[in-house]
Design an enzyme around this catalytic site. Structure first.
Site, PDB file in Angstrom:
ATOM      1  N   CYS A   1      -2.773   6.440  -2.506  1.00 44.36           N
ATOM      2  CA  CYS A   1      -4.067   7.041  -2.165  1.00 44.36           C
ATOM      3  C   CYS A   1      -3.939   8.332  -1.374  1.00 44.36           C
ATOM      4  O   CYS A   1      -4.947   8.943  -1.024  1.00 44.36           O
ATOM      5  CB  CYS A   1      -4.916   6.019  -1.408  1.00 44.36           C
ATOM      6  SG  CYS A   1      -5.256   4.550  -2.412  1.00 44.36           S
TER       7      CYS A   1
ATOM      8  N   HIS B   1     -13.894   4.844  -2.865  1.00 38.78           N
ATOM      9  CA  HIS B   1     -12.470   5.179  -2.788  1.00 38.78           C
ATOM     10  C   HIS B   1     -11.950   5.464  -4.197  1.00 38.78           C
ATOM     11  O   HIS B   1     -11.727   4.546  -4.983  1.00 38.78           O
ATOM     12  CB  HIS B   1     -11.715   4.015  -2.150  1.00 38.78           C
ATOM     13  CG  HIS B   1     -10.325   4.354  -1.719  1.00 38.78           C
ATOM     14  ND1 HIS B   1      -9.701   5.529  -2.067  1.00 38.78           N
ATOM     15  CD2 HIS B   1      -9.415   3.656  -0.984  1.00 38.78           C
ATOM     16  CE1 HIS B   1      -8.486   5.543  -1.548  1.00 38.78           C
ATOM     17  NE2 HIS B   1      -8.289   4.427  -0.890  1.00 38.78           N
TER      18      HIS B   1
ATOM     19  N   PHE C   1      -0.599   2.967  -0.052  1.00 39.33           N
ATOM     20  CA  PHE C   1       0.397   1.918  -0.228  1.00 39.33           C
ATOM     21  C   PHE C   1       1.800   2.528  -0.212  1.00 39.33           C
ATOM     22  O   PHE C   1       2.010   3.666  -0.622  1.00 39.33           O
ATOM     23  CB  PHE C   1       0.189   1.200  -1.555  1.00 39.33           C
ATOM     24  CG  PHE C   1      -0.927   0.190  -1.560  1.00 39.33           C
ATOM     25  CD1 PHE C   1      -1.692  -0.050  -0.433  1.00 39.33           C
ATOM     26  CD2 PHE C   1      -1.204  -0.543  -2.700  1.00 39.33           C
ATOM     27  CE1 PHE C   1      -2.708  -0.981  -0.437  1.00 39.33           C
ATOM     28  CE2 PHE C   1      -2.218  -1.482  -2.724  1.00 39.33           C
ATOM     29  CZ  PHE C   1      -2.971  -1.704  -1.593  1.00 39.33           C
TER      30      PHE C   1
ATOM     31  N   GLU D   1      -5.711   3.759  11.946  1.00 39.79           N
ATOM     32  CA  GLU D   1      -6.098   5.166  12.003  1.00 39.79           C
ATOM     33  C   GLU D   1      -6.806   5.499  13.311  1.00 39.79           C
ATOM     34  O   GLU D   1      -6.552   6.555  13.913  1.00 39.79           O
ATOM     35  CB  GLU D   1      -6.998   5.527  10.820  1.00 39.79           C
ATOM     36  CG  GLU D   1      -7.313   7.014  10.751  1.00 39.79           C
ATOM     37  CD  GLU D   1      -8.023   7.441   9.492  1.00 39.79           C
ATOM     38  OE1 GLU D   1      -8.085   8.647   9.222  1.00 39.79           O
ATOM     39  OE2 GLU D   1      -8.528   6.558   8.755  1.00 39.79           O
TER      40      GLU D   1
ATOM     41  N   HIS E   1      -9.299   9.117   6.763  1.00 42.92           N
ATOM     42  CA  HIS E   1      -9.014   8.332   5.558  1.00 42.92           C
ATOM     43  C   HIS E   1     -10.063   7.230   5.426  1.00 42.92           C
ATOM     44  O   HIS E   1     -10.600   7.013   4.344  1.00 42.92           O
ATOM     45  CB  HIS E   1      -7.608   7.746   5.654  1.00 42.92           C
ATOM     46  CG  HIS E   1      -7.165   7.006   4.443  1.00 42.92           C
ATOM     47  ND1 HIS E   1      -7.099   7.593   3.198  1.00 42.92           N
ATOM     48  CD2 HIS E   1      -6.761   5.716   4.276  1.00 42.92           C
ATOM     49  CE1 HIS E   1      -6.667   6.699   2.311  1.00 42.92           C
ATOM     50  NE2 HIS E   1      -6.462   5.560   2.937  1.00 42.92           N
TER      51      HIS E   1
ATOM     52  N   LYS F   1     -15.617   8.428   2.318  1.00 47.65           N
ATOM     53  CA  LYS F   1     -15.514   7.326   1.359  1.00 47.65           C
ATOM     54  C   LYS F   1     -16.687   6.359   1.513  1.00 47.65           C
ATOM     55  O   LYS F   1     -17.008   5.622   0.572  1.00 47.65           O
ATOM     56  CB  LYS F   1     -14.207   6.567   1.544  1.00 47.65           C
ATOM     57  CG  LYS F   1     -12.945   7.310   1.113  1.00 47.65           C
ATOM     58  CD  LYS F   1     -11.726   6.418   1.247  1.00 47.65           C
ATOM     59  CE  LYS F   1     -10.444   7.145   0.870  1.00 47.65           C
ATOM     60  NZ  LYS F   1     -10.027   8.127   1.897  1.00 47.65           N
TER      61      LYS F   1
END
Length: 409
Positions: free
Chosen positions: A163, A338, A397, A314, A303, A333
């Protein structure tokens, strides 16, 4: 003040659930309402909702022959690249086309195509496998098809960092410009995460919100009630070039890409480092590359995936980085969903727009943050903010971390 390692952003293309262009998407994110809703393509799955791009008919845009050759992720990226090139005033296939590169990011590309073709093999029907299965499915084709369409003959490839792919692509594109390998690079990402396979896999990983009764309230970054993200699709392409090159051709400089930082958590295949140490390192590396101090940063596009572990990591990283007082933060998002490998590019483009308009769009659905981990999260309505430097955070990931520093020209 311009710096030797600055790279100019001279064009932007956007195609998202918020709309078919820059202004439509900006308007949608500034309204601060999630676009998630029940998706007929996901019917019968544990999570049956997503954010989707409506009203986009590939046959009408490309003609039936080209549309059938491309998969959904390339459909989205190709038209977006055309719009970015037009915004930058580029002419396809010009005499210097060998100096125009294409670097795009994609996290999972064609899972539906793979599933369909593998099903034919599983049924012992090898002759039913489409001859276009490989050229429409392999990840590099999203960049290859853009180059073919625009006549860009410079370096051409796709990067994959889950991502964070869109941000990684932008960072790599900058390095290609600084090395002299290209004069112009079209960069960003395209992805459609709305495949049944992706939805099933992410549901099994407990990564998706389960609010099937109220999809529009599902994604709520940094909220105490968050329970996962919402799948989406889209594309964003930025045109980058060295500032002197932009000046020579009379191009408008919308912003500058000043720094890029990346690194790995080396902690877990899918979970972030619980304290966000990798995210913080990437941010510090980006700021050092940009020659910026922490205090120079006036906005962060987070993010913000609305996952319990991801948002905590985060938030902790941002609180340490900014000594407990981060600047205004948004998590877009929450509105657009996403879009996997494309999300980082979409958020970079939105960060450019925030710089241009001196406005931070709101985060949807977030009402109460974790005690002791509160950020200055913009909610409910857009906030006017005077600032010259912003961060755009992207993680994925594999412990992938990528941070961009964008600044006013």
């Amino acid at each position: 003040m311009p710096r030797e390692r600055d790279v100019a952003v001279t064009g932007i293309g956007l195609l998202t659930p918020g709309g078919h262009g820059v202004e439509e998407t900006w308007k949608a994110v500034c309204q601060g309402r999630s676009l998630a809703r029940t998706d007929p393509e996901l019917a019968g799955l544990p999570v049956d909702f997503a954010c989707r791009v409506d009203g986009f008919e590939p046959d009408a845009v490309y003609g039936r022959r080209l549309a059938r050759r491309l998969d959904r992720y390339a459909h989205l990226a190709l038209v977006t690249a055309r719009r970015a090139a037009a915004d930058a005033g580029l002419e396809p296939g010009g005499p210097r086309a060998d100096r125009i590169g294409v670097v795009l990011g994609s996290g999972c590309n064609s899972l539906d195509t793979y599933a369909r073709e593998f099903a034919a093999l599983a049924q012992d029907r090898p002759l039913a496998v489409s001859p276009t299965a490989l050229p429409r499915s392999v990840p590099n084709m999203v960049a290859g098809e853009v180059a073919l369409d625009l006549g860009a003959r410079g370096p051409n490839f796709t990067v994959a960092s889950a991502c964070a792919s869109g941000a990684t692509a932008i960072g790599v594109a900058r390095e290609m410009l600084l090395s002299g390998a290209c004069d112009i690079v079209l960069t960003g990402g395209g992805e459609s995460g709305r495949s049944r396979m992706a939805a099933a896999c992410f549901a099994q990983l407990q990564a998706l919100s389960r609010r099937t009764g109220d999809p529009a309230a599902a994604m709520r970054p940094f909220d105490t009630g968050r329970d996962g993200f919402v799948l989406s699709e889209g594309a964003a392409v930025l045109v980058l070039e060295r500032p002197e090159h932009a000046r020579r051709r009379g191009a408008r400089v919308r912003a500058v890409l000043r720094g890029f930082g990346a690194g790995a958590d080396a902690h877990h295949p899918v979970a972030p480092h619980p304290a966000g140490e990798g995210a913080e390192r990437a941010a510090r590396a980006a700021l050092a590359d940009a020659g910026c101090a922490v205090g120079d940063v006036g906005h962060v596009n987070a993010h913000g995936t609305s996952t319990p572990a991801g948002d905590t990591a985060e938030a902790l990283a941002l609180l340490r980085l900014f000594h407990g007082s981060p600047p205004p933060v948004t998590a877009t998002k929450s509105v657009l969903g996403h879009a996997m490998g494309a999300s980082a590019a979409v958020e970079a483009a939105l960060t450019v727009l925030s710089l241009e308009r001196q406005t931070v769009p709101p985060t949807a659905n977030t009402r109460r943050q974790e005690e002791g981990r509160e950020l200055d999260l913009v909610t409910v309505r857009p906030r006017p903010v005077a600032f010259d430097v912003a961060l755009s955070n992207s993680f994925g990931f594999g412990g992938q971390n990528a941070v961009l520093v964008l600044a006013a020209p």
